[in-house]
Design a protein around this motif. Structure first.
Motif, mmCIF file in Angstrom:
data_model
loop_
_atom_site.group_PDB
_atom_site.id
_atom_site.type_symbol
_atom_site.label_atom_id
_atom_site.label_comp_id
_atom_site.label_asym_id
_atom_site.label_seq_id
_atom_site.Cartn_x
_atom_site.Cartn_y
_atom_site.Cartn_z
ATOM 1 N N GLU A 79 0.805 -1.223 0.000
ATOM 2 C CA GLU A 79 0.000 0.000 0.000
ATOM 3 C C GLU A 79 0.837 1.272 0.000
ATOM 4 N N ARG A 80 2.141 1.170 0.271
ATOM 5 C CA ARG A 80 3.009 2.342 0.277
ATOM 6 C C ARG A 80 4.271 2.076 -0.529
ATOM 7 N N ASP A 81 4.987 3.123 -0.877
ATOM 8 C CA ASP A 81 6.225 2.937 -1.638
ATOM 9 C C ASP A 81 7.303 2.283 -0.773
ATOM 10 N N ASP A 82 8.334 1.768 -1.427
ATOM 11 C CA ASP A 82 9.448 1.079 -0.763
ATOM 12 C C ASP A 82 8.992 -0.100 0.087
ATOM 13 N N ILE A 122 -1.974 1.111 -5.120
ATOM 14 C CA ILE A 122 -0.819 0.264 -4.864
ATOM 15 C C ILE A 122 0.414 1.087 -5.214
ATOM 16 N N TYR A 123 1.278 1.312 -4.243
ATOM 17 C CA TYR A 123 2.433 2.171 -4.471
ATOM 18 C C TYR A 123 3.717 1.417 -4.782
ATOM 19 N N SER A 124 3.793 0.129 -4.453
ATOM 20 C CA SER A 124 4.973 -0.647 -4.814
ATOM 21 C C SER A 124 4.588 -2.107 -5.024
ATOM 22 N N TYR A 128 9.669 -3.102 -7.994
ATOM 23 C CA TYR A 128 9.014 -1.875 -8.429
ATOM 24 C C TYR A 128 8.720 -1.079 -7.155
ATOM 25 N N ARG A 129 9.705 -0.291 -6.708
ATOM 26 C CA ARG A 129 9.628 0.405 -5.421
ATOM 27 C C ARG A 129 8.609 1.549 -5.415
ATOM 28 N N ARG A 130 8.318 2.082 -6.588
ATOM 29 C CA ARG A 130 7.331 3.159 -6.733
ATOM 30 C C ARG A 130 6.577 2.933 -8.043
ATOM 31 N N TYR A 131 5.396 3.483 -8.155
ATOM 32 C CA TYR A 131 4.613 3.267 -9.379
ATOM 33 C C TYR A 131 5.316 3.808 -10.615
ATOM 34 N N HIS A 132 6.204 4.763 -10.451
ATOM 35 C CA HIS A 132 6.977 5.262 -11.600
ATOM 36 C C HIS A 132 7.850 4.159 -12.197
ATOM 37 N N ASP A 133 8.259 3.200 -11.372
ATOM 38 C CA ASP A 133 9.143 2.129 -11.838
ATOM 39 C C ASP A 133 8.477 1.225 -12.872
ATOM 40 N N TRP A 134 7.151 1.082 -12.823
ATOM 41 C CA TRP A 134 6.474 0.290 -13.865
ATOM 42 C C TRP A 134 5.914 1.194 -14.963
ATOM 43 N N GLY A 135 6.152 2.493 -14.854
ATOM 44 C CA GLY A 135 5.736 3.425 -15.898
ATOM 45 C C GLY A 135 4.406 4.082 -15.633
ATOM 46 N N GLY A 136 3.840 3.860 -14.457
ATOM 47 C CA GLY A 136 2.533 4.416 -14.135
ATOM 48 C C GLY A 136 2.564 5.913 -13.881
ATOM 49 N N ALA A 137 1.480 6.578 -14.242
ATOM 50 C CA ALA A 137 1.330 8.005 -13.979
ATOM 51 C C ALA A 137 0.836 8.252 -12.556
ATOM 52 N N ASP A 138 0.206 7.239 -11.962
ATOM 53 C CA ASP A 138 -0.254 7.308 -10.580
ATOM 54 C C ASP A 138 -0.288 5.885 -10.024
ATOM 55 N N ALA A 139 -0.732 5.756 -8.795
ATOM 56 C CA ALA A 139 -0.706 4.465 -8.107
ATOM 57 C C ALA A 139 -1.972 3.643 -8.334
ATOM 58 N N LYS A 140 -2.772 4.024 -9.290
ATOM 59 C CA LYS A 140 -4.026 3.325 -9.565
ATOM 60 C C LYS A 140 -3.756 1.965 -10.208
ATOM 61 N N VAL A 141 -4.230 0.915 -9.551
ATOM 62 C CA VAL A 141 -4.130 -0.450 -10.073
ATOM 63 C C VAL A 141 -5.523 -1.041 -10.023
#
Length: 105
Positions: A25-28, A52-54, A82-95
């Motif tokens: 639910e959070r990054d890292d 989902i943040y990571s 994938y420590r942050r949603y940016h790592d999978w290319g997401g614009a936000d944490a929406k899954v």
């Protein structure tokens, strides 16, 4: 019934029949963690997590969709961190949903 999702050339996707990933639910990798081994049409409903943040993909390859029922933008997740949603290319944490890659063509 599995439907071909994507054309993958990585041997890490092609050589495994098992799938496992962890959602946080959070990054890292902080906060609540849930483990998934099968397709999930609605992540927010099943895990009660709006975002989902990571992620940690332990086995197999997955396709992450930003909306439930396998709709919206798609992201191919290979085994790894994938420590942050940016790592999978997401614009936000929406899954919204997740599907295993089971057929390669």
């Amino acid at each position: 019934m599995s439907v071909p999702i994507t054309r993958a050339t990585s041997t890490s996707c092609a050589e495994t029949s098992s799938h496992k990933l962890r959602l946080y639910e959070r990054d890292d990798y902080r906060g609540l963690m849930s483990e998934l081994t099968d397709d999930c049409a609605c992540v927010p409903e099943l895990f009660r997590l709006p975002e989902i943040y990571s992620l940690h993909v332990l086995e197999g390859c997955w396709v992450l969709y930003e909306m439930p029922n396998y709709r919206g933008r798609q992201y191919l997740l290979r085994p790894g961190d994938y420590r942050r949603y940016h790592d999978w290319g997401g614009a936000d944490a929406k899954v919204g949903s997740l599907r295993r890659v089971t057929d390669l063509y």
